[in-house]
Enzyme design. Sequence first.
Site, PDB file in Angstrom:
ATOM      1  N   CYS A 127       0.820  -1.215   0.000  1.00 55.92           N
ATOM      2  CA  CYS A 127       0.000   0.000   0.000  1.00 55.92           C
ATOM      3  C   CYS A 127       0.851   1.260   0.000  1.00 55.92           C
ATOM      4  O   CYS A 127       0.493   2.269  -0.607  1.00 55.92           O
ATOM      5  CB  CYS A 127      -0.950   0.000   1.189  1.00 55.92           C
ATOM      6  SG  CYS A 127      -0.144  -0.135   2.804  1.00 55.92           S
ATOM      7  N   HIS A 281      -2.066   1.203   7.375  1.00 53.95           N
ATOM      8  CA  HIS A 281      -2.387   1.213   5.950  1.00 53.95           C
ATOM      9  C   HIS A 281      -2.125   2.593   5.373  1.00 53.95           C
ATOM     10  O   HIS A 281      -2.484   3.620   5.982  1.00 53.95           O
ATOM     11  CB  HIS A 281      -3.857   0.834   5.757  1.00 53.95           C
ATOM     12  CG  HIS A 281      -4.290   0.724   4.329  1.00 53.95           C
ATOM     13  ND1 HIS A 281      -3.652  -0.077   3.404  1.00 53.95           N
ATOM     14  CD2 HIS A 281      -5.318   1.319   3.661  1.00 53.95           C
ATOM     15  CE1 HIS A 281      -4.268   0.021   2.239  1.00 53.95           C
ATOM     16  NE2 HIS A 281      -5.278   0.870   2.360  1.00 53.95           N
ATOM     17  N   ASN A 304      -8.014   5.045  -2.122  1.00 56.65           N
ATOM     18  CA  ASN A 304      -7.464   3.787  -1.656  1.00 56.65           C
ATOM     19  C   ASN A 304      -6.837   3.021  -2.824  1.00 56.65           C
ATOM     20  O   ASN A 304      -6.917   3.456  -3.982  1.00 56.65           O
ATOM     21  CB  ASN A 304      -8.549   2.947  -0.981  1.00 56.65           C
ATOM     22  CG  ASN A 304      -8.005   2.009   0.070  1.00 56.65           C
ATOM     23  OD1 ASN A 304      -6.810   1.769   0.158  1.00 56.65           O
ATOM     24  ND2 ASN A 304      -8.890   1.455   0.885  1.00 56.65           N
TER      25      ASN A 304
END
Length: 351
Positions: A127, A281, A304
């Site tokens: 990520c 994250h 995202n």
Amino acid sequence: MPRPGRCLFAVLLLTLTILAAPRLSLAADALSFEPGDSIETLREKIRLNGYDFTVGETWVYNLPESKKKSLYTRGAIPSSPPKAASPRLTSLDAAAPLALPASFDWRDKGGKSYIGPVKNQGDCGACYAFAAAATAEGAYNVATGRTGAACADFSEQFIAFCLGTYGPYSSHFNGCDGADYDYAELLALTQVGAANETALPYTGVTPSGCNSSAYPVIRFKSWGRVACSDTDAIKATIMANGPVDAAVNVTSAFDAYTGGVYQDDQAGCPGSDCAYTVTNHAIALVGWNDNGDAANNGYWILRNSWGTGWGEQGYMRIKYGSARVSCSVAYLTYPLQTGGRLPGALKLLLQ
């Protein structure tokens, strides 16, 4: 001894009182979202907390817990985080030249989008590479006026593996195994640069090596952090430089998010150095909306890396401060410092 009828009346009255009571609104009083919460449990907690978002069975929510642990791979916090990790923009120095509007969105600035399509990291814990690439793409597009189909598309595979696993920054980030809290991936983009996606497409699988010397790169001028929880400074940085790299502490409700303004009870930045507050994250923030009442209703527009099937076509509206989203925020600046191919010394390091 009270008569049964009076007891029944008392129970009924208490039940009606609870149902009629105001929903929980303060983070300190809110019900937390826990690992393993069912969709029904999440919906009930959302209702009781007075939140206004929806959840469902997204692909991330449906992952086994063991897979989720490999997806959320931010490194361990140092035992003694630096007291002043780096200079930080505050609202005093970042916001002064800019009149901050009530809403702003790089997906629709003057009818044009300065951001490319949402991507999907799959079940690889990279990520950080997607957040860094989104930040780099935004900074580059904003500085060069690229919009729509002309937007830059940088290689997350290059960041995660050529700069990380097989490169000089492997002690900070390593392919699918995540990154630490130092934002070395952004430092790498100022010292080495970003390659194009077409040169090294993302696979989410650790390659056997990286022959990076042949890849042309775009190098960025500088990177920096924004002061923790300084909403105006974050806004001003987004407006001046493009999307910013940020981190969140994901919950089961975040996994299952399908729409609305996300909210949870993770307000504040309780780290000894607030930029080192626990998160798991990395994402990017591309804009904001005060939503008529910044203090109570305002939200960030979060990009995202879980594909368009999650959230609102890959995006989330997240209330200012929820999920610790405002604790660790960083940015890149452009124009180009140097370009072309990799410097000789770094070519050797990356081979």
